[in-house]
Design a protein around this motif. Structure first.
Motif, PDB file in Angstrom:
ATOM      1  N   HIS A  24       0.840  -1.196   0.000  1.00  0.00           N
ATOM      2  CA  HIS A  24       0.000   0.000   0.000  1.00  0.00           C
ATOM      3  C   HIS A  24       0.879   1.251   0.000  1.00  0.00           C
ATOM      4  CE1 HIS A  24      -3.820  -2.063   1.844  1.00  0.00           C
ATOM      5  NE2 HIS A  24      -3.670  -2.326   0.552  1.00  0.00           N
ATOM      6  N   ASP A  25       1.915   1.233   0.822  1.00  0.00           N
ATOM      7  CA  ASP A  25       2.842   2.366   0.876  1.00  0.00           C
ATOM      8  C   ASP A  25       3.504   2.582  -0.482  1.00  0.00           C
ATOM      9  OD1 ASP A  25       4.291   4.410   2.478  1.00  0.00           O
ATOM     10  OD2 ASP A  25       6.020   3.154   1.997  1.00  0.00           O
ATOM     11  N   GLU A  26       3.903   1.502  -1.120  1.00  0.00           N
ATOM     12  CA  GLU A  26       4.529   1.598  -2.447  1.00  0.00           C
ATOM     13  C   GLU A  26       3.553   2.214  -3.452  1.00  0.00           C
ATOM     14  OE1 GLU A  26       7.119   1.380  -5.677  1.00  0.00           O
ATOM     15  OE2 GLU A  26       7.559   1.209  -3.538  1.00  0.00           O
ATOM     16  N   ILE A  27       2.292   1.840  -3.377  1.00  0.00           N
ATOM     17  CA  ILE A  27       1.302   2.405  -4.295  1.00  0.00           C
ATOM     18  C   ILE A  27       1.141   3.900  -4.049  1.00  0.00           C
ATOM     19  CG2 ILE A  27      -1.163   2.406  -4.894  1.00  0.00           C
ATOM     20  CD1 ILE A  27      -1.015  -0.724  -4.426  1.00  0.00           C
ATOM     21  N   PHE A  28       1.066   4.303  -2.779  1.00  0.00           N
ATOM     22  CA  PHE A  28       0.983   5.735  -2.494  1.00  0.00           C
ATOM     23  C   PHE A  28       2.223   6.469  -3.007  1.00  0.00           C
ATOM     24  CE2 PHE A  28      -2.394   4.819   0.668  1.00  0.00           C
ATOM     25  CZ  PHE A  28      -3.306   5.771   0.241  1.00  0.00           C
ATOM     26  N   CYS A  29       3.376   5.851  -2.870  1.00  0.00           N
ATOM     27  CA  CYS A  29       4.612   6.450  -3.385  1.00  0.00           C
ATOM     28  C   CYS A  29       4.542   6.617  -4.899  1.00  0.00           C
ATOM     29  CB  CYS A  29       5.814   5.596  -2.988  1.00  0.00           C
ATOM     30  SG  CYS A  29       7.388   6.263  -3.554  1.00  0.00           S
ATOM     31  N   ARG A  30       4.068   5.591  -5.576  1.00  0.00           N
ATOM     32  CA  ARG A  30       3.948   5.662  -7.032  1.00  0.00           C
ATOM     33  C   ARG A  30       2.948   6.735  -7.459  1.00  0.00           C
ATOM     34  NH1 ARG A  30       5.044   0.178 -10.020  1.00  0.00           N
ATOM     35  NH2 ARG A  30       6.627  -0.711  -8.662  1.00  0.00           N
ATOM     36  N   ILE A  31       1.852   6.857  -6.740  1.00  0.00           N
ATOM     37  CA  ILE A  31       0.863   7.889  -7.067  1.00  0.00           C
ATOM     38  C   ILE A  31       1.472   9.272  -6.856  1.00  0.00           C
ATOM     39  CG2 ILE A  31      -1.340   8.931  -6.368  1.00  0.00           C
ATOM     40  CD1 ILE A  31      -2.323   6.027  -5.748  1.00  0.00           C
ATOM     41  N   GLU A  32       2.176   9.464  -5.750  1.00  0.00           N
ATOM     42  CA  GLU A  32       2.814  10.762  -5.485  1.00  0.00           C
ATOM     43  C   GLU A  32       3.847  11.097  -6.559  1.00  0.00           C
ATOM     44  OE1 GLU A  32       2.127  13.238  -3.264  1.00  0.00           O
ATOM     45  OE2 GLU A  32       0.368  11.980  -2.942  1.00  0.00           O
ATOM     46  N   THR A  33       4.607  10.107  -6.987  1.00  0.00           N
ATOM     47  CA  THR A  33       5.601  10.322  -8.043  1.00  0.00           C
ATOM     48  C   THR A  33       4.909  10.702  -9.347  1.00  0.00           C
ATOM     49  OG1 THR A  33       7.142   8.791  -6.993  1.00  0.00           O
ATOM     50  CG2 THR A  33       7.484   9.248  -9.333  1.00  0.00           C
ATOM     51  N   LEU A  34       3.834   9.988  -9.673  1.00  0.00           N
ATOM     52  CA  LEU A  34       3.070  10.320 -10.880  1.00  0.00           C
ATOM     53  C   LEU A  34       2.547  11.752 -10.806  1.00  0.00           C
ATOM     54  CD1 LEU A  34       0.991   7.057 -11.409  1.00  0.00           C
ATOM     55  CD2 LEU A  34       2.651   8.006 -12.997  1.00  0.00           C
ATOM     56  N   LYS A  35       2.005  12.128  -9.661  1.00  0.00           N
ATOM     57  CA  LYS A  35       1.473  13.478  -9.514  1.00  0.00           C
ATOM     58  C   LYS A  35       2.568  14.520  -9.698  1.00  0.00           C
ATOM     59  CE  LYS A  35      -0.877  13.949  -5.692  1.00  0.00           C
ATOM     60  NZ  LYS A  35      -1.536  13.733  -4.394  1.00  0.00           N
ATOM     61  N   ALA A  36       3.707  14.312  -9.066  1.00  0.00           N
ATOM     62  CA  ALA A  36       4.791  15.286  -9.140  1.00  0.00           C
ATOM     63  C   ALA A  36       5.308  15.445 -10.563  1.00  0.00           C
ATOM     64  CB  ALA A  36       5.927  14.874  -8.199  1.00  0.00           C
ATOM     65  N   VAL A  37       5.571  14.339 -11.223  1.00  0.00           N
ATOM     66  CA  VAL A  37       6.149  14.387 -12.571  1.00  0.00           C
ATOM     67  C   VAL A  37       5.133  14.877 -13.598  1.00  0.00           C
ATOM     68  CG1 VAL A  37       7.072  12.929 -14.426  1.00  0.00           C
ATOM     69  CG2 VAL A  37       7.867  12.609 -12.086  1.00  0.00           C
TER      70      VAL A  37
END
Length: 149
Positions: A24-37
């Motif tokens: 779950h943490d990894e998914i949130f990290c991936r979503i945050e990365t997608l949002k930032a980029v």
């Protein structure tokens, strides 16, 4: 509860199963990365969305395997996973075709994932904990002395 690698999973969304919480943490990290980029350059990065959906598939398989190993009926939750994958895949296709706004999708993705954890995964966490407790009780003799497995 165990700490998660990125620390982006809010404590109130932890279910108490280390592998699931880490994913779950990894998914949130991936979503945050997608949002930032993507919000910086305003362009959907389709390969990253495809990788996220693949990670959701892996994650959903992990939850199913945990439930199966614990002897938990997972059929309704599994149907929700299939439905979610269809919706996410359709949304990514709509992004590719310009029928869906990137910002709208990213907001929805984060909201949907939090709701999925609250509506389905927390219950799974409780059921996994109950199964662990039952399993540890079954390894004890009537006098409470632990038996080796």
């Amino acid at each position: 509860m165990d700490e998660v690698p990125h620390g982006l999973l809010p404590t109130e969304l932890m279910i108490g199963h280390p592998e699931v919480d880490a994913q779950h943490d990894e998914i949130f990290c991936r979503i945050e990365t997608l949002k930032a980029v993507m919000l910086e350059d305003g362009q959907p990065h389709h390969a990253e969305f495809d990788a996220l959906i693949a990670f959701f598939e892996l994650h959903f398989a992990t939850e199913e395997a945990c439930a199966q190993a614990a002897g938990i009926d997972f059929s309704a939750h599994a149907r929700e996973h299939l439905k979610s994958l269809r919706i996410l895949s359709r949304a990514v296709a709509d992004l590719r075709d310009g029928r869906l706004d990137l910002r709208t999708f990213l907001r929805y993705l984060e909201y949907w994932f939090e709701q999925h954890i609250n509506d389905f995964d927390k219950a799974l966490g409780h059921r996994l904990e109950d199964a662990r407790a039952r399993g540890s009780r079954s390894l004890r003799s009537p006098a409470g002395i632990g038996l080796s497995a």
